[in-house]
Design a protein around this motif. Structure first.
Motif, short mmCIF file in Angstrom:
data_model
loop_
_atom_site.label_atom_id
_atom_site.label_comp_id
_atom_site.label_asym_id
_atom_site.label_seq_id
_atom_site.Cartn_x
_atom_site.Cartn_y
_atom_site.Cartn_z
N THR A 1 0.82 -1.22 0.00
CA THR A 1 0.00 0.00 0.00
C THR A 1 0.85 1.26 0.00
OG1 THR A 1 -0.12 -0.01 2.42
CG2 THR A 1 -1.89 -1.15 1.22
N ASP A 2 2.13 1.13 0.37
CA ASP A 2 2.98 2.31 0.50
C ASP A 2 4.13 2.35 -0.50
OD1 ASP A 2 4.44 0.20 1.48
OD2 ASP A 2 4.90 1.12 3.43
N ALA A 3 4.08 1.48 -1.51
CA ALA A 3 5.18 1.46 -2.49
C ALA A 3 4.71 0.81 -3.77
CB ALA A 3 6.38 0.72 -1.93
N GLU A 4 5.40 1.10 -4.87
CA GLU A 4 5.09 0.48 -6.15
C GLU A 4 5.96 -0.75 -6.36
OE1 GLU A 4 5.54 3.36 -9.22
OE2 GLU A 4 3.87 4.62 -8.53
N GLY A 5 5.58 -1.56 -7.36
CA GLY A 5 6.37 -2.73 -7.70
C GLY A 5 6.00 -3.94 -6.87
N GLU A 6 6.56 -5.08 -7.28
CA GLU A 6 6.25 -6.34 -6.60
C GLU A 6 7.05 -6.49 -5.31
OE1 GLU A 6 7.50 -10.63 -7.79
OE2 GLU A 6 5.57 -10.29 -8.77
N ALA A 7 6.39 -7.00 -4.29
CA ALA A 7 7.05 -7.24 -3.00
C ALA A 7 6.73 -8.65 -2.52
CB ALA A 7 6.58 -6.20 -1.98
N HIS A 8 7.51 -9.10 -1.53
CA HIS A 8 7.28 -10.41 -0.91
C HIS A 8 7.30 -10.24 0.61
CE1 HIS A 8 7.66 -12.75 -4.63
NE2 HIS A 8 8.61 -11.89 -4.96
N GLY A 9 6.59 -11.11 1.30
CA GLY A 9 6.52 -11.04 2.76
C GLY A 9 7.65 -11.82 3.42
N PRO A 10 7.86 -11.57 4.70
CA PRO A 10 8.92 -12.25 5.46
C PRO A 10 8.47 -13.56 6.05
CG PRO A 10 7.91 -10.58 6.83
CD PRO A 10 7.18 -10.53 5.50
N TRP A 11 7.67 -14.31 5.27
CA TRP A 11 7.01 -15.50 5.83
C TRP A 11 7.99 -16.58 6.24
CZ3 TRP A 11 3.05 -12.61 5.81
CH2 TRP A 11 2.61 -11.91 4.67
N HIS A 12 9.07 -16.74 5.49
CA HIS A 12 9.96 -17.89 5.74
C HIS A 12 11.34 -17.44 6.21
CE1 HIS A 12 6.85 -20.16 3.72
NE2 HIS A 12 6.96 -19.38 2.66
#
Length: 472
Positions: A458-469
């Motif tokens: 919601t606060d940035a453009e482009g693809e991101a990934h979560g810190p799930w692993h």
């Protein structure tokens, strides 16, 4: 010298009535049916109109009877029979002759046929026809797809035989190749949803309110004088007051509750999913028809699970008024979804579908004709680029005015165990559509967690990934 101005192949109910309609409007028509006996029977029943009809026993005779360039309407079973008929006709026709498939074809087949004939001739049109037996005889709604100049060659005939709304023909060219059959498919999808919602209200009246068919007929007849004014409401009232001559009981009570379907409704649901244009009311109606056919399974399930019996469906003195408003809300949802699918397909296939024109040619002749199609035409004319019919002032107001009624009816139906899949889909559609922040963020997180599909922050453009692993 050939006398006929147009030909009709296929003298089943629709083809025969279309041929009579054409001759009734002063056009000479040549007819052919694979079974010669059916042609003979047709001519015997045509009466005085037979003077303007040329009966042909062979395809060669049919072609010879029509003045070139020859327009020929195919009103035969969709699928392989159409391909076989085209193959049989091709060697007999000239390049500028015109084949018009007026059956319930899958629009993808129409696109294929259009492309196959585009360079080798004859010219091809896909024509959606709605109105059933009565419409074919006295004036259907006609939706034509193909080259505009091909439409113009037969425009006079088709507008003459079409239904009229305040003098305006309910026939139009709607776009290239498969556009006409696609529009007819979506018409039928809306029809499925509309019929299912009416059946759900009927079920509430019958099982939840213990109303007799004759009493229900009076209610539907009264509703037909209001905002629900439509062909389907009109015939529902007529059906419910009809008695069975053999048993003396209401006709509707003598009919097995398993609804048939020929494919167009299912195609509309499939295509809405394919092009990511949600039409949950149509999907619910298709699913309900399929489940209705599973009578043995439903009988077993009733024995095992029982039928929820929570007492009378009762919303007080205004129950019938609330049912009327709920049905109006559902009808609006179905039409909005159907037009949304057409708008998406228009972009997908480059058709530039004229939505106001489509609404206008559905005002008479077709099965889903209703009072507010004129309002739909006006709404799309005033705001041609609107993203959804529900965003126009007129239809936003209907949703607002019927919201409480729809929720009250659904809440009571669920409490009393009344199945209302299509009406329930309407309120879910409204609620998801008007919520700017939904719950898909969690779905995106799940997709990224198990498949590293990524998401947008919601606060940035482009693809991101979560810190799930991440490692501890």
């Amino acid at each position: 010298m050939p006398a006929a101005e147009i030909g009709v192949i296929g003298l089943g109910v629709m083809g025969a009535n279309l041929a009579l309609n054409i001759s009734d409007h002063g056009y000479e028509v040549a007819v052919y049916n694979r079974t010669v006996a059916k042609t003979r029977a047709f001519m015997a029943e045509a009466g005085a109109l037979s003077e303007k009809i040329i009966a042909c026993d062979t395809l060669e005779a049919l072609v010879d009877a029509i003045r070139p360039p020859r327009p020929i309407i195919l009103m035969i079973k969709a699928g392989d029979p159409v391909d076989q008929q085209i193959a049989a006709l091709q060697p007999l026709l000239d390049r500028d002759d015109l084949l018009i498939d007026a059956g319930n074809a899958n629009f993808r087949d129409t696109i294929r046929r259009f492309k196959a004939l585009e360079d080798s001739g004859p010219t091809f049109l896909g024509m959606g026809v709605s109105g059933g037996e009565e419409g074919a005889r006295h004036g259907p709604s006609i939706m034509v797809g193909g080259k505009r100049d091909s439409w113009q060659r037969i425009e006079d005939v088709l507008t003459a035989i079409s239904a009229k709304y305040e003098g305006e023909p309910c026939a139009a060219w709607v776009g290239e190749d498969g556009a006409g059959h696609f529009v007819k498919t979506i018409h039928n999808g809306i029809e499925y949803a509309d019929m299912q919602m009416i059946a759900e209200i009927y079920g509430i009246m019958r099982d939840g309110m213990q109303m007799e068919p004759a009493a229900m007929a009076g209610v539907f007849a009264a509703w037909n004088d209001g905002p629900l004014d439509s062909y389907l409401i009109e015939i529902t009232a007529d059906i419910l007051q009809t008695q069975d001559d053999e048993s003396g009981k209401p006709m509707v009570d003598m009919i097995v509750d398993a609804a048939g379907q020929k494919g167009t409704g299912r195609w509309s649901a499939i295509e809405s999913l394919r092009i990511a244009a949600p039409a949950p009311a149509i999907e619910a109606a298709v699913g309900a028809r399929s489940l209705s056919a599973m009578i043995d399974l439903r009988t077993k399930a009733e024995a095992v699970l029982g039928v929820p019996g929570q007492g009378e469906f009762d919303l007080g003195a205004t129950t019938l008024d609330l049912l009327e408003k709920a049905l109006l809300a559902g009808k609006v949802a179905a039409y909005a979804q159907g037009f949304s699918v057409m708008a998406a397909a228009s972009k997908e296939y480059g058709w530039h579908l004229p939505l106001p024109v489509i609404a206008r040619i559905w005002r008479a002749g077709c099965i889903i004709r209703s009072r507010f199609l004129d309002d739909i035409a006006s709404a799309f004319t005033a705001t041609p680029d609107v993203d959804n019919l529900l965003l126009t002032p007129e239809f936003a107001q209907i949703v607002t005015d019927t919201d409480r009624a729809l929720r009250a009816v659904l809440a009571e139906a669920i409490r009393k165990g009344q199945p209302v899949p299509a009406l329930a889909s309407a309120v879910a559609y409204f609620d998801q559509l008007r919520r700017s922040r939904g719950t898909a963020n969690l779905i995106q997180a799940q997709r990224d967690y198990f498949g590293a599909h990524g998401f947008v922050r919601t606060d940035a453009e482009g693809e991101a990934h979560g810190p799930w692993h991440s490692e501890e």
